[in-house]
Design a protein around this motif. Structure first.
Motif, PDB file in Angstrom:
ATOM      1  N   ALA A 118       0.814  -1.219   0.000  1.00  0.00           N
ATOM      2  CA  ALA A 118       0.000   0.000   0.000  1.00  0.00           C
ATOM      3  C   ALA A 118       0.848   1.269   0.000  1.00  0.00           C
ATOM      4  O   ALA A 118       0.306   2.370  -0.133  1.00  0.00           O
ATOM      5  N   SER A 119       2.159   1.135   0.113  1.00  0.00           N
ATOM      6  CA  SER A 119       3.030   2.310   0.229  1.00  0.00           C
ATOM      7  C   SER A 119       3.212   3.023  -1.106  1.00  0.00           C
ATOM      8  O   SER A 119       3.050   2.451  -2.182  1.00  0.00           O
ATOM      9  N   ASP A 120       3.567   4.304  -1.021  1.00  0.00           N
ATOM     10  CA  ASP A 120       3.843   5.102  -2.215  1.00  0.00           C
ATOM     11  C   ASP A 120       5.066   4.570  -2.969  1.00  0.00           C
ATOM     12  O   ASP A 120       5.097   4.617  -4.194  1.00  0.00           O
ATOM     13  N   ASP A 121       6.063   4.089  -2.232  1.00  0.00           N
ATOM     14  CA  ASP A 121       7.262   3.553  -2.878  1.00  0.00           C
ATOM     15  C   ASP A 121       6.937   2.337  -3.741  1.00  0.00           C
ATOM     16  O   ASP A 121       7.457   2.189  -4.848  1.00  0.00           O
ATOM     17  N   PHE A 122       6.071   1.467  -3.246  1.00  0.00           N
ATOM     18  CA  PHE A 122       5.693   0.279  -4.011  1.00  0.00           C
ATOM     19  C   PHE A 122       4.902   0.682  -5.255  1.00  0.00           C
ATOM     20  O   PHE A 122       5.118   0.137  -6.341  1.00  0.00           O
ATOM     21  N   ALA A 123       4.004   1.636  -5.097  1.00  0.00           N
ATOM     22  CA  ALA A 123       3.237   2.132  -6.242  1.00  0.00           C
ATOM     23  C   ALA A 123       4.172   2.747  -7.282  1.00  0.00           C
ATOM     24  O   ALA A 123       4.001   2.546  -8.489  1.00  0.00           O
ATOM     25  N   GLN A 124       5.169   3.487  -6.807  1.00  0.00           N
ATOM     26  CA  GLN A 124       6.145   4.094  -7.712  1.00  0.00           C
ATOM     27  C   GLN A 124       6.962   3.016  -8.426  1.00  0.00           C
ATOM     28  O   GLN A 124       7.234   3.123  -9.622  1.00  0.00           O
ATOM     29  N   LEU A 125       7.346   1.971  -7.716  1.00  0.00           N
ATOM     30  CA  LEU A 125       8.098   0.871  -8.317  1.00  0.00           C
ATOM     31  C   LEU A 125       7.279   0.200  -9.417  1.00  0.00           C
ATOM     32  O   LEU A 125       7.781  -0.044 -10.517  1.00  0.00           O
ATOM     33  N   LYS A 126       6.001  -0.081  -9.144  1.00  0.00           N
ATOM     34  CA  LYS A 126       5.126  -0.684 -10.155  1.00  0.00           C
ATOM     35  C   LYS A 126       4.962   0.244 -11.355  1.00  0.00           C
ATOM     36  O   LYS A 126       4.987  -0.209 -12.499  1.00  0.00           O
ATOM     37  N   HIS A 127       4.824   1.529 -11.095  1.00  0.00           N
ATOM     38  CA  HIS A 127       4.663   2.499 -12.175  1.00  0.00           C
ATOM     39  C   HIS A 127       5.904   2.532 -13.067  1.00  0.00           C
ATOM     40  O   HIS A 127       5.793   2.528 -14.291  1.00  0.00           O
ATOM     41  N   ARG A 128       7.071   2.576 -12.449  1.00  0.00           N
ATOM     42  CA  ARG A 128       8.311   2.616 -13.221  1.00  0.00           C
ATOM     43  C   ARG A 128       8.502   1.357 -14.061  1.00  0.00           C
ATOM     44  O   ARG A 128       8.946   1.435 -15.205  1.00  0.00           O
ATOM     45  N   LEU A 129       8.153   0.208 -13.486  1.00  0.00           N
ATOM     46  CA  LEU A 129       8.273  -1.046 -14.225  1.00  0.00           C
ATOM     47  C   LEU A 129       7.313  -1.058 -15.413  1.00  0.00           C
ATOM     48  O   LEU A 129       7.710  -1.341 -16.541  1.00  0.00           O
ATOM     49  N   ARG A 130       6.062  -0.727 -15.168  1.00  0.00           N
ATOM     50  CA  ARG A 130       5.054  -0.751 -16.227  1.00  0.00           C
ATOM     51  C   ARG A 130       5.318   0.292 -17.296  1.00  0.00           C
ATOM     52  O   ARG A 130       5.024   0.070 -18.477  1.00  0.00           O
ATOM     53  N   LYS A 131       5.870   1.436 -16.901  1.00  0.00           N
ATOM     54  CA  LYS A 131       6.173   2.505 -17.851  1.00  0.00           C
ATOM     55  C   LYS A 131       7.196   2.036 -18.890  1.00  0.00           C
ATOM     56  O   LYS A 131       7.183   2.497 -20.028  1.00  0.00           O
ATOM     57  N   PHE A 132       8.063   1.117 -18.510  1.00  0.00           N
ATOM     58  CA  PHE A 132       9.040   0.568 -19.448  1.00  0.00           C
ATOM     59  C   PHE A 132       8.503  -0.664 -20.157  1.00  0.00           C
ATOM     60  O   PHE A 132       8.571  -0.773 -21.383  1.00  0.00           O
ATOM     61  N   VAL A 133       7.970  -1.606 -19.399  1.00  0.00           N
ATOM     62  CA  VAL A 133       7.633  -2.929 -19.935  1.00  0.00           C
ATOM     63  C   VAL A 133       6.500  -2.872 -20.959  1.00  0.00           C
ATOM     64  O   VAL A 133       6.607  -3.494 -22.026  1.00  0.00           O
ATOM     65  N   PHE A 134       5.432  -2.176 -20.675  1.00  0.00           N
ATOM     66  CA  PHE A 134       4.287  -2.190 -21.586  1.00  0.00           C
ATOM     67  C   PHE A 134       4.613  -1.584 -22.957  1.00  0.00           C
ATOM     68  O   PHE A 134       4.325  -2.211 -23.982  1.00  0.00           O
ATOM     69  N   PRO A 135       5.203  -0.390 -23.035  1.00  0.00           N
ATOM     70  CA  PRO A 135       5.510   0.146 -24.369  1.00  0.00           C
ATOM     71  C   PRO A 135       6.532  -0.700 -25.133  1.00  0.00           C
ATOM     72  O   PRO A 135       6.368  -0.934 -26.332  1.00  0.00           O
ATOM     73  N   VAL A 136       7.563  -1.152 -24.448  1.00  0.00           N
ATOM     74  CA  VAL A 136       8.587  -1.935 -25.134  1.00  0.00           C
ATOM     75  C   VAL A 136       8.019  -3.268 -25.600  1.00  0.00           C
ATOM     76  O   VAL A 136       8.309  -3.727 -26.715  1.00  0.00           O
ATOM     77  N   SER A 137       7.195  -3.890 -24.784  1.00  0.00           N
ATOM     78  CA  SER A 137       6.560  -5.148 -25.195  1.00  0.00           C
ATOM     79  C   SER A 137       5.661  -4.930 -26.398  1.00  0.00           C
ATOM     80  O   SER A 137       5.662  -5.730 -27.347  1.00  0.00           O
ATOM     81  N   GLY A 138       4.898  -3.859 -26.381  1.00  0.00           N
ATOM     82  CA  GLY A 138       4.026  -3.541 -27.509  1.00  0.00           C
ATOM     83  C   GLY A 138       4.806  -3.307 -28.791  1.00  0.00           C
ATOM     84  O   GLY A 138       4.442  -3.810 -29.862  1.00  0.00           O
ATOM     85  N   LEU A 139       5.896  -2.546 -28.677  1.00  0.00           N
ATOM     86  CA  LEU A 139       6.730  -2.285 -29.855  1.00  0.00           C
ATOM     87  C   LEU A 139       7.351  -3.568 -30.388  1.00  0.00           C
ATOM     88  O   LEU A 139       7.377  -3.798 -31.601  1.00  0.00           O
TER      89      LEU A 139
END
Length: 116
Positions: free
Chosen positions: A23-44
């Motif tokens: 529930a922490s902000d750090d965990f949310a930030q970690l998930k955001h940073r991971l998804r910000k890279f993984v989803f676009p690169v996977s799509g490309l």
């Protein structure tokens, strides 16, 4: 596998610790940073691979165009699939080292009570 040996602490984190970290902000930030890279690169990469498959199936003339010697466009595109895989891996490692690992280590320290 990590070369650093970690010994479990005397008391393992309880379920509430995991809920709090999740529930922490750090965990949310970690998930955001991971998804910000993984989803676009996977799509490309999937679009690039689909293009290769579609060209191989429906554009025989283009893919069989000789570039030099017995090397044709299809062979070059096929080899570029391997190159793109290594490029994506390199980019992900850089991204993880810079943006994910420091935050993950901070969260790990909180969970294990290292006080980092």
């Amino acid at each position: 596998m990590s070369t650093v040996e970690h010994t479990p602490s005397e008391s393992a984190p309880d379920a509430q610790t995991w809920v709090d970290v999740q529930a922490s902000d750090d965990f949310a930030q970690l998930k955001h940073r991971l998804r910000k890279f993984v989803f676009p690169v996977s799509g490309l990469f999937l679009a690039w691979y689909l293009l290769y498959v579609l060209l191989a199936d429906y554009a025989h003339g283009f893919m069989s165009t000789k570039v030099f010697g017995n090397i044709n466009v299809g062979l070059i595109f096929g080899l570029l699939q391997f190159v793109s895989t290594f490029v994506i891996t390199t980019l992900y490692v850089r991204h993880a080292n810079k943006n994910l690992d420091p935050l993950a280590e901070k969260l790990r320290g909180e969970i294990e009570g290292d006080g980092k």
